[in-house]
Design an enzyme around this catalytic site. Structure first.
Site, PDB file in Angstrom:
ATOM      1  N   ASP A  32      58.904  67.147  30.930  1.00 54.84           N
ATOM      2  CA  ASP A  32      59.735  67.828  32.104  1.00 54.84           C
ATOM      3  C   ASP A  32      59.939  66.345  32.948  1.00 54.84           C
ATOM      4  O   ASP A  32      59.623  65.387  33.238  1.00 54.84           O
ATOM      5  CB  ASP A  32      58.287  67.996  33.114  1.00 54.84           C
ATOM      6  N   ASN A  55      63.605  79.370  29.490  1.00 51.94           N
ATOM      7  CA  ASN A  55      64.781  78.140  30.557  1.00 51.94           C
ATOM      8  C   ASN A  55      66.380  78.944  30.196  1.00 51.94           C
ATOM      9  O   ASN A  55      67.230  77.504  30.896  1.00 51.94           O
ATOM     10  CB  ASN A  55      65.379  76.905  29.311  1.00 51.94           C
TER      11      ASN A  55
HETATM   12  C1  FPP Z   1      62.835  70.017  32.106  1.00 44.15           C
HETATM   13  O1  FPP Z   1      62.977  68.757  33.101  1.00 44.15           O
HETATM   14  C2  FPP Z   1      63.407  69.336  31.100  1.00 44.15           C
HETATM   15  C3  FPP Z   1      64.001  70.879  30.396  1.00 44.15           C
HETATM   16  C4  FPP Z   1      63.619  71.674  29.958  1.00 44.15           C
HETATM   17  C5  FPP Z   1      64.541  70.145  29.001  1.00 44.15           C
HETATM   18  C6  FPP Z   1      64.969  68.638  27.863  1.00 44.15           C
HETATM   19  C7  FPP Z   1      65.655  68.859  27.375  1.00 44.15           C
HETATM   20  C8  FPP Z   1      65.890  67.765  26.982  1.00 44.15           C
HETATM   21  C9  FPP Z   1      65.001  65.842  26.771  1.00 44.15           C
HETATM   22  C10 FPP Z   1      67.326  67.030  26.351  1.00 44.15           C
HETATM   23  C11 FPP Z   1      67.054  67.280  25.098  1.00 44.15           C
HETATM   24  C12 FPP Z   1      66.435  67.186  23.982  1.00 44.15           C
HETATM   25  C13 FPP Z   1      66.227  66.905  22.544  1.00 44.15           C
HETATM   26  C14 FPP Z   1      65.402  67.108  21.785  1.00 44.15           C
HETATM   27  C15 FPP Z   1      67.853  66.476  22.446  1.00 44.15           C
HETATM   28  P1  FPP Z   1      63.785  69.633  34.347  1.00 44.15           P
HETATM   29  O2  FPP Z   1      65.013  70.297  33.773  1.00 44.15           O
HETATM   30  O3  FPP Z   1      62.590  71.028  34.687  1.00 44.15           O
HETATM   31  O4  FPP Z   1      63.036  69.040  35.837  1.00 44.15           O
HETATM   32  P2  FPP Z   1      62.278  69.138  36.774  1.00 44.15           P
HETATM   33  O5  FPP Z   1      61.367  70.047  36.672  1.00 44.15           O
HETATM   34  O6  FPP Z   1      62.323  68.204  37.969  1.00 44.15           O
HETATM   35  O7  FPP Z   1      63.059  70.302  37.474  1.00 44.15           O
END
Ligand code: FPP
Length: 261
Positions: free
Chosen positions: A37, A85
């Site tokens: 996150d 998501n």
């Molecule tokens: C949360 O950050 C993260 C995600 C929803 C996606 C995680 C995905 C990756 C790191 C890339 C793809 C994965 C792989 C395994 C290749 P957020 O966007 O919710 O952050 P925020 O809470 O700060 O807005």
């Protein structure tokens, strides 16, 4: 996989080396699950579009997958995309899917070289055919690997998984009398895998966000303020060392034989 394996990829004299040397390799968590996150906040802090946070998060994925395999973790589960998501802007969703595809293309040889078995947990039907194909190919190519199992949770929701497991149990003709926790767990995506011992969440949020709801019943939870794109092996080592200081009682009392488990 051992101290020597992890020392081979950390700089001599670095904080990582100091941390790695403190790990008790006889008491590693078998299964580590991670809620990645903070990608959006990482990007916002740099005045970049949100997707740049996801892009930067890929380097953290690489580092943590390699570090976990070298340490000797048996199962690593990363929460890449939840059922919720899909509510994000279509451009962000398509970038996440494209990043996943690119990651698999670029990292397949590394997964093979590290004897890692790749596995998807979550509902595949809603994913685009090209993504499904890429995932299937990575699963098939790594199927013979006997090292770490790397689960990626995609279009995953813990409640949906439990409902799906109940449906599968009914379809398999399991009668109410025959159903117990062990039998039920055989219908989950993680059938046959140990439950997570350690659940890591980055970016400081104190939530489990519909992740592995059944499986984390007794997991130790470790939350760090570090945002996912900044997360590296040293943070994983911090989490493991914190885990090894915990006193796991599984609802029982602290007896010497069980201490530290
Ligand atoms: C949360 O950050 C993260 C995600 C929803 C996606 C995680 C995905 C990756 C790191 C890339 C793809 C994965 C792989 C395994 C290749 P957020 O966007 O919710 O952050 P925020 O809470 O700060 O807005």
């Amino acid at each position: 996989m051992s101290l020597q394996e992890i020392l081979a990829v950390v700089a001599p004299g670095s904080p990582e080396e100091g941390l790695a040397r403190q790990v008790d390799f006889d008491r590693l968590p078998q299964h580590v699950a991670v809620i990645m996150d903070g990608n959006g906040r990482w990007a916002a802090q740099r005045h970049l579009p949100r997707v740049e946070g996801h892009r930067a998060g890929i380097e953290s994925v690489r580092d943590v997958v390699e570090g976990s395999a070298r340490l000797g973790i048996k199962v690593l589960t990363l929460y890449a995309f939840s059922v919720e998501n899909w509510k994000r802007p279509p451009s962000e969703v398509s970038t996440l899917m494209a990043l996943l595809k690119r990651y698999l293309r670029l990292e397949l040889n590394t997964l093979l070289g590290n004897n890692i078995r790749f596995n998807v947990i979550g509902g595949r039907d809603e994913l685009a055919p090209d993504i499904r194909g890429e995932l299937k190919m990575a699963e098939e190519k790594t199927a013979g690997n006997g090292g770490m199992l790397f689960n990626i949770a995609l279009n995953y929701g813990g409640r949906a998984e439990i409902v799906e497991a109940a449906r599968r149990a009914m379809a398999a003709g399991v009668t109410p009398d025959a159903l117990d926790e062990q039998r039920f767990s055989e219908f989950l995506y993680t059938s046959g895998q140990p439950d997570p011992d350690l659940l890591i969440r980055t970016s400081g949020e104190m939530r489990v966000s519909n992740f592995l709801l059944w499986q984390i019943a007794y997991a130790e939870i470790w939350v760090t303020d570090t945002l996912w794109p900044d997360f590296r092996k040293r943070h994983l080592l911090d989490a493991i060392l914190a885990y090894q200081k915990r006193d796991r009682r599984y609802g029982g009392i602290n007896q010497p034989a069980a201490a530290g488990r």
